[in-house]
Design an enzyme around this catalytic site. Structure first.
Site, short mmCIF file in Angstrom:
data_model
loop_
_atom_site.label_atom_id
_atom_site.label_comp_id
_atom_site.label_asym_id
_atom_site.label_seq_id
_atom_site.Cartn_x
_atom_site.Cartn_y
_atom_site.Cartn_z
N GLU A 40 -1.55 21.67 -5.51
CA GLU A 40 -0.96 20.60 -4.72
C GLU A 40 -1.92 19.42 -4.72
O GLU A 40 -3.08 19.55 -4.35
CB GLU A 40 -0.69 21.05 -3.28
CG GLU A 40 -0.02 19.95 -2.46
CD GLU A 40 0.32 20.38 -1.04
OE1 GLU A 40 0.81 19.52 -0.27
OE2 GLU A 40 0.09 21.55 -0.69
N ASP A 57 0.77 8.04 -2.94
CA ASP A 57 0.73 6.61 -2.67
C ASP A 57 1.70 5.91 -3.62
O ASP A 57 1.59 6.03 -4.84
CB ASP A 57 -0.69 6.09 -2.89
CG ASP A 57 -0.91 4.70 -2.31
OD1 ASP A 57 0.04 3.88 -2.36
OD2 ASP A 57 -2.01 4.43 -1.80
N ASP A 99 9.26 9.04 -0.39
CA ASP A 99 10.16 8.28 0.47
C ASP A 99 10.28 6.84 -0.02
O ASP A 99 10.89 6.01 0.66
CB ASP A 99 9.67 8.30 1.92
CG ASP A 99 8.30 7.65 2.07
OD1 ASP A 99 7.44 7.88 1.18
OD2 ASP A 99 8.06 6.93 3.05
#
Length: 283
Positions: free
Chosen positions: A112, A187, A223
């Site tokens: 991850e 980011d 998102d």
């Protein structure tokens, strides 16, 4: 590496750090930031993660992450000191890591990249103890928080990496070492001139493909809709990966990825979160 949704707000410039507080028995007060006067050259955490593990051993390049300076609480500092020798990995690029030795078993390993404060990572580790998670970030408070969570919940299938995930993939992992790769809310680098800093690029995917076993799952979530579209375009065009969706689009959030508090707040504000699940194909 920091997550756009899951990263805590950085302290404002000029905000004074709180002084370290102890109780009558000499224990650190929970949640109080550590302020320690160190001698010149003294490491911040002598037994913890190094400030720059790879140093100048590797070429300078455009990085996809921006290290953030923020306060470390007494509990996080204690976890870094106590648990880093046991569960931490400094990404120095100077050796090849035996993942079986690192975790003490031969269970599948998922990498991850960017875990924020680690709450979702800890939830996934607790829900699937048969899968090992190597979670990499450069945010020291998040590293300490995740180690704290792992210790509190007895999550022996978690290891925390400190440093550049590119160096880890390129220099320290063997071919086909990984069963999965997770990149949640990286980011987005929204300004056009910064798009070159985005992690999900063809070159990164080519490197990742060499370290993933055939069938290994790449799972991205963001998102930031323009970044989601770029991710979908780049992954779809890459010959080493195929979309798990027959229609070639985004995937519903799988049950194994927890809905974080910050993500829920974003959804309440009308943000759109897109998941992408691609498999590494046999070459």
């Amino acid at each position: 590496m920091s997550e756009s949704l899951n990263a805590p707000e950085a302290p404002q410039p000029g905000t004074p750090a709180q002084h370290e507080t102890v109780d009558g028995q000499g224990h650190h007060a929970p949640g109080v930031s550590v302020r320690h006067t160190r001698a010149k050259g003294e490491p911040r955490f002598p037994d913890g993660p190094k400030a720059d593990p790879a140093g100048s051993h590797f070429e300078r390049r455009i990085r996809s992450f921006q290290p953030r300076r923020s306060r470390v609480t007494a509990g996080q500092a204690d976890a870094l000191q106590r648990l880093w020798p046991k569960w931490g990995l400094d990404i120095d690029g100077q050796r090849v890591v035996d993942l079986g030795e690192l975790f003490g078993n031969d269970n599948p390993v998922v990498l991850e990249i960017g875990f924020g404060m680690g709450e979702a990572t800890a939830q996934m580790a607790a829900a699937d103890p048969a899968t090992n998670i190597l979670a990499v970030d450069v945010h020291t408070p998040g590293q300490g928080n995740l180690l704290n969570l792992a210790d509190h919940h007895g999550l022996s299938n978690l290891r925390v990496g400190n440093g550049d995930a590119i160096i880890l993939l390129r220099e320290m992992l063997t071919p086909d070492a990984l069963d999965g790769l997770r990149v949640y809310f990286p980011d987005p680098w929204p300004k056009k001139r910064h798009h070159k800093r985005r992690l999900i690029q063809p070159e990164f995917l080519s490197l990742a493909a060499t370290r993933l076993k055939p069938g290994g799952l790449v799972h991205c979530a963001t998102d930031w809709e323009p970044y989601a579209e770029q991710m979908l375009e780049v992954l779809t065009a890459h010959p080493d990966f195929e979309n798990t969706r027959a229609d070639g689009g985004f995937s519903p959030r799988p049950e194994f990825r927890p809905l974080t508090r910050f993500e829920g707040q974003g959804l309440d504000k009308g943000h759109v979160v897109n998941d992408l699940l691609f498999r590494r194909v046999q070459r």
